[in-house]
Enzyme design. Structure first.
Site, PDB file in Angstrom:
ATOM      1  N   GLY A   1       0.894  -1.206   0.230  1.00  0.00           N
ATOM      2  CA  GLY A   1      -0.147   0.191   0.180  1.00  0.00           C
ATOM      3  C   GLY A   1       0.719   1.190   0.052  1.00  0.00           C
ATOM      4  O   GLY A   1       1.885   1.345   0.142  1.00  0.00           O
ATOM      5  N   CYS A   2       0.235   2.341   0.011  1.00  0.00           N
ATOM      6  CA  CYS A   2       1.002   3.716  -0.065  1.00  0.00           C
ATOM      7  C   CYS A   2       1.538   3.937   1.307  1.00  0.00           C
ATOM      8  O   CYS A   2       2.370   4.617   1.487  1.00  0.00           O
ATOM      9  CB  CYS A   2      -0.237   4.637  -0.262  1.00  0.00           C
ATOM     10  SG  CYS A   2      -0.234   5.365  -1.904  1.00  0.00           S
TER      11      CYS A   2
END
Lengths: 404, 138
Positions: free
Chosen positions: B50-51
């Site tokens: 994920g970010c």
């Protein structure tokens, strides 16, 4: 000198509470808050002159067209562009870069080279990768040092007659580094390359003079300069804009259309296909008026004060390391705390009312360079205060205590 | 203990906390106590990227039951995956696929701790169910 108390009155959102605490908004590099004049201008537009522009003969259409073109002239004066037709309204920085890169994708050839820098945001990397893939040109990257400054010697070595485009950010979003773009532009021009400057992070802090810089393209986003989201500007030298092919077809960008052949409209309409964000474009002019009224000298001086104070206060925290320590920086502090993940810190400080950005800031190559998953980024604007920085410092200490 | 019972137990634990700080401290504790994934499973194919933070999730079918192990580079994320593992690990694939997940809303996990984008709670649950579905199909 800015009267910060009065300035803060212009921003209703700053009076809010978040999670039961007074809001401290330090995510300005992602988007800026909007002053009342901007909010009111949006309402006034829809209440009084909403109509489609450029084609209608009725009064509202003419008023809206005048307002839109007046805004274009405001942008022209703000950037000190020679002609208003060199100002293309776009939905934002990313669109502007894609427009230019796509145009070059059609002009470049195998053997040509495009230079970007190690400090770029994904939006100034990926469009150039597309352009190179499409044309067979090669992408080169200017490296940076441990402080987050571009290595000018390496840049000089990369430049050659094969260099056709140099695309660099004016200011880095992740580290706050201010690049020596005037010098870089001159060096690129010496080998005959065109230069695009990504001004997304610069325009909230600096008033660029495109004639003095002599850049060929300059792009920025409206929402980072207190304007509406979905607005932006591409400045281009007239000669270059005439050379680039249109990006999208339809609407205002045509001169004549037959099924055999279409001829294109003149600048700036060649690049403004379809119905634009009319209200947004008009209101962007109001946002620039607001900033110009405060004065960029005053904004810069005050933000520098915040940067100095913030740097000094944050460094009091044990184990805190600032990532990006360039000699010339804007009011962005990216940091990490030993043993802690940026995400964990971001979640806890949010609970204490402090909005910071965490993660890789869409600059994965920068994070890879420093060998970190991301940073915690506090970015200050002219409406922030030293007291708010104190709250951030306390919030970070609290997070550190909870997470260790 | 069934999946339902495990959820109820967690809801009971969270109901004792008066404020978010205590909840977070508890989640941090859970994160620290999570049995760490074997390094050989800390590979790209087990990564929910994920970010903001990364989660490695591994599943094994042991005697007809799915056993999950996980890790994350962020401690709050690790705490959340620890809770999910406590609920879902050691159950038959069919029970995992069909489980009702009301506890997430109840303990305020979604409201307070739903990380952004791909590594969010929703993706973690989706991944857990994908593993269960795969084992169910075998």
């Amino acid at each position: 000198m800015l009267d910060i108390k009065a300035v803060r009155e212009d921003f209703p959102i700053l009076k809010q509470q978040v999670n039961g605490k007074p809001l401290v908004y330090f995510d300005n590099a992602a988007t800026a808050q909007k002053p009342k004049v901007v909010e009111e201008a949006i309402k006034t537009y829809y209440d009084t002159i909403n109509a489609n522009i450029h084609r209608g003969v009725h009064t509202l259409s003419q008023l809206a067209t005048d307002a839109y073109e007046e805004s274009r002239r405001k942008v022209q004066h703000h950037l000190h562009a020679k002609e208003d037709r060199e100002i293309i309204f776009t939905p934002g920085t990313t669109f502007g870069i894609n427009l230019v890169a796509s145009g070059f994708g059609a002009l470049l050839q195998p053997g040509d080279e495009v230079i970007i820098s190690a400090l770029e945001h994904h939006s100034n990397i990926v469009p150039w990768q597309f352009a190179c893939e499409r044309s067979g040109a090669t992408l080169k990257v200017i490296p940076m040092n441990q402080k987050g400054e571009l290595m000018m010697d390496a840049y000089a070595a990369l430049l050659s007659p094969n260099t056709k485009v140099v695309a660099v950010s004016h200011i880095s979003n992740a580290l706050g580094t201010i690049n020596p773009i005037k010098e870089m532009i001159a060096m690129a021009h010496a080998v005959g390359a065109a230069v695009l400057i990504d001004g997304a992070q610069a325009t909230p802090h600096i008033k660029p003079d495109v004639q003095d810089l002599d850049c060929d393209f300059y792009v920025f986003s409206g929402h980072k300069v207190c304007g509406p989201t979905g607005t932006g500007v591409l400045y281009g030298k007239e000669a270059w804009l005439n050379k680039l092919p249109p990006y999208q077809g339809g609407g205002e960008m045509i001169k004549t259309v037959t099924f055999e052949k279409t001829t294109y409209a003149c600048l700036p309409h060649k690049f403004e296909a379809g119905t634009p964000n009319i209200a947004g474009g008009i209101v962007l002019g109001y946002a620039l008026d607001y900033l110009n009224k405060l004065g960029f000298d005053a904004i810069q001086a005050y933000e520098h004060e915040l940067l100095t104070y913030g740097t000094q206060r944050l460094l009091e925290i044990e184990g805190l390391r600032i990532v990006g320590t360039a000699a010339h920086k804007t009011s962005v502090i990216s940091f990490n705390i030993e043993g802690l993940h940026p995400y964990d810190v971001g979640v806890i400080v949010d609970k204490l009312g402090v909005a910071v950005r965490t993660g890789h800031h869409c600059t994965q190559p920068i994070m890879d360079f420093f060998g970190i998953p991301g940073t915690i980024r506090a970015s200050f604007s002219f409406y922030n205060t030293k007291e708010e920085i104190d709250i951030l410092v306390e919030a970070v200490r609290k997070a550190q205590q909870m997470l260790s | 203990m069934t999946i339902r019972e495990a959820q109820e137990e967690i809801m009971d634990e969270f109901s004792m906390f008066e404020d978010w700080m205590q909840r977070y401290e508890y989640i941090i504790e859970l994160g620290k106590s999570l049995p760490i994934i074997d390094d050989k499973y800390k590979v790209e194919e087990n990564l929910i990227k994920g970010c903001q933070s990364q989660v490695w999730l591994h599943a094994e079918n042991i005697d007809g039951k799915v056993v999950f192990t996980a890790n994350s580079d962020a401690i709050l994320t690790k705490g959340i995956i620890a809770i999910l593992i406590r609920v879902f690990s050691n159950h038959k694939p069919v029970d995992i696929v069909e489980a009702d997940l009301s506890f997430i809303d109840d303990i305020g996990l979604k409201e307070h701790l739903s990380p952004t984008r791909a590594n969010g709670l929703v993706s973690m649950i989706k991944q857990i169910r994908m593993y269960a579905l795969a084992f169910q199909a075998q």
